[in-house]
Structures are given as structure tokens and as C-alpha cells.
Design a protein around this motif. Structure first.
Motif, PDB file in Angstrom:
ATOM      1  N   LEU A  22       0.799  -1.224   0.000  1.00  0.00           N
ATOM      2  CA  LEU A  22       0.000   0.000   0.000  1.00  0.00           C
ATOM      3  C   LEU A  22       0.833   1.276   0.000  1.00  0.00           C
ATOM      4  CD1 LEU A  22      -2.742  -1.076   2.563  1.00  0.00           C
ATOM      5  CD2 LEU A  22      -2.822  -1.180   0.063  1.00  0.00           C
ATOM      6  N   ILE A  23       2.144   1.158  -0.098  1.00  0.00           N
ATOM      7  CA  ILE A  23       3.006   2.343  -0.076  1.00  0.00           C
ATOM      8  C   ILE A  23       2.867   3.099  -1.397  1.00  0.00           C
ATOM      9  CG2 ILE A  23       5.395   3.150  -0.027  1.00  0.00           C
ATOM     10  CD1 ILE A  23       6.019   0.905   1.879  1.00  0.00           C
TER      11      ILE A  23
ATOM     12  N   LEU B  86       0.330  -0.508  -8.028  1.00  0.00           N
ATOM     13  CA  LEU B  86      -0.459   0.638  -7.589  1.00  0.00           C
ATOM     14  C   LEU B  86      -1.678   0.881  -8.474  1.00  0.00           C
ATOM     15  CD1 LEU B  86       2.160   3.226  -6.357  1.00  0.00           C
ATOM     16  CD2 LEU B  86       0.509   1.925  -5.024  1.00  0.00           C
ATOM     17  N   GLY B  87      -1.592   0.581  -9.756  1.00  0.00           N
ATOM     18  CA  GLY B  87      -2.745   0.750 -10.626  1.00  0.00           C
ATOM     19  C   GLY B  87      -3.925  -0.072 -10.140  1.00  0.00           C
ATOM     20  N   ALA B  88      -3.664  -1.317  -9.774  1.00  0.00           N
ATOM     21  CA  ALA B  88      -4.724  -2.188  -9.260  1.00  0.00           C
ATOM     22  C   ALA B  88      -5.205  -1.724  -7.887  1.00  0.00           C
ATOM     23  CB  ALA B  88      -4.245  -3.631  -9.201  1.00  0.00           C
ATOM     24  N   ILE B  89      -4.279  -1.306  -7.038  1.00  0.00           N
ATOM     25  CA  ILE B  89      -4.655  -0.806  -5.708  1.00  0.00           C
ATOM     26  C   ILE B  89      -5.541   0.431  -5.848  1.00  0.00           C
ATOM     27  CG2 ILE B  89      -3.778   0.231  -3.569  1.00  0.00           C
ATOM     28  CD1 ILE B  89      -3.163  -2.722  -3.607  1.00  0.00           C
ATOM     29  N   ASN B  90      -5.147   1.340  -6.721  1.00  0.00           N
ATOM     30  CA  ASN B  90      -5.934   2.559  -6.911  1.00  0.00           C
ATOM     31  C   ASN B  90      -7.292   2.284  -7.550  1.00  0.00           C
ATOM     32  OD1 ASN B  90      -4.112   4.393  -5.770  1.00  0.00           O
ATOM     33  ND2 ASN B  90      -2.930   4.491  -7.648  1.00  0.00           N
ATOM     34  N   ALA B  91      -7.444   1.134  -8.200  1.00  0.00           N
ATOM     35  CA  ALA B  91      -8.718   0.780  -8.841  1.00  0.00           C
ATOM     36  C   ALA B  91      -9.704   0.131  -7.878  1.00  0.00           C
ATOM     37  CB  ALA B  91      -8.460  -0.155 -10.019  1.00  0.00           C
TER      38      ALA B  91
ATOM     39  N   LEU C 131       0.877   5.724   2.905  1.00  0.00           N
ATOM     40  CA  LEU C 131       0.076   4.721   2.219  1.00  0.00           C
ATOM     41  C   LEU C 131      -0.810   5.371   1.169  1.00  0.00           C
ATOM     42  CD1 LEU C 131      -1.050   2.589   5.303  1.00  0.00           C
ATOM     43  CD2 LEU C 131       0.951   2.276   3.844  1.00  0.00           C
ATOM     44  N   VAL C 132      -1.256   4.564   0.236  1.00  0.00           N
ATOM     45  CA  VAL C 132      -2.185   5.041  -0.790  1.00  0.00           C
ATOM     46  C   VAL C 132      -3.381   5.659  -0.083  1.00  0.00           C
ATOM     47  CG1 VAL C 132      -3.696   4.297  -2.655  1.00  0.00           C
ATOM     48  CG2 VAL C 132      -1.447   3.269  -2.397  1.00  0.00           C
ATOM     49  N   ASN C 133      -3.765   6.848  -0.489  1.00  0.00           N
ATOM     50  CA  ASN C 133      -4.789   7.585   0.262  1.00  0.00           C
ATOM     51  C   ASN C 133      -6.158   7.600  -0.393  1.00  0.00           C
ATOM     52  OD1 ASN C 133      -4.326   9.305  -1.830  1.00  0.00           O
ATOM     53  ND2 ASN C 133      -3.426  10.928  -0.615  1.00  0.00           N
TER      54      ASN C 133
END
Length: 100
Positions: free
Chosen positions: A46-47, A61-66, A92-94
Motif C-alpha cells: 500500500l506504499i 499501484l494501478g490495481a490498488i488505486n482501482a 500509504l495510498v490515500n
């Protein structure tokens, strides 16, 4: 049906982390209730601003942000894991709501 995916592996040490994330997105795409828990080194997924090293390694990150696009909003981590890894919540991703 409800699914809880537990991520305990760092993001680029093996294909397991990416495969689990792909499974979570696929489950959500079929209108399943999906929750994610990031524990231990899994929290490293999640960083923000990840820089994967090595050939053929792509940032997750693309998948995490989706995740919000797939209606995955229940994302959990333990505050003690954050502290043990020397991280702060602002690293972490916000785009998601995190709960300890």
C-alpha cells in the motif's frame, strides 16, 4: 457471498501478492462482497510511489488505486504493523479508508 483476502507478502518478492490482488478484483467484478486485510509485510503493498526493481516487474499501484472502482472499500491493516515497519499512514495510498 463474502470474501476476505489477507495479504501478508511484500509486493514484489513473488507472484503471490499480485495473484491474490487479481483474485480479489475478479471476485468484486462478479458482485461479491470483498474485503482486504494487509498484515505484516503485506502492508508494503500500500506504499505510495512504489518502484519495483528487476525485469518484468510492474507496479501494483494501478490495481490498488482501482479498488474503489470495484466497490472494494473495506481495507484493513493493523496499526502495530505500520509501526513495526516504520511507516506512517500518510505514506500509504490515500484513495481508501483504512481501519486499524
Amino acid at each position: 457471498m463474502k470474501f476476505l483476502y489477507i495479504f501478508s507478502q511484500p509486493p514484489y518478492s513473488s507472484p503471490i501478492a499480485k495473484a491474490a490482488l487479481d483474485m480479489a478484483l475478479a471476485s468484486a467484478a462478479f458482485d461479491q462482497d470483498v474485503s482486504l486485510a494487509f498484515v505484516g509485510e503485506g502492508l508494503l503493498q500500500l506504499i505510495q510511489h512504489q518502484q519495483p526493481s528487476g525485469p518484468h516487474k510492474k507496479s501494483q499501484l494501478g490495481a490498488i488505486n482501482a479498488l474503489p472502482l470495484y466497490d472494494i472499500s473495506q481495507v484493513y491493516y493493523l496499526q502495530k504493523d505500520l509501526a513495526q515497519l516504520g511507516l506512517h499512514a500518510d505514506t500509504l495510498v490515500n484513495c481508501l479508508l483504512y481501519t486499524s
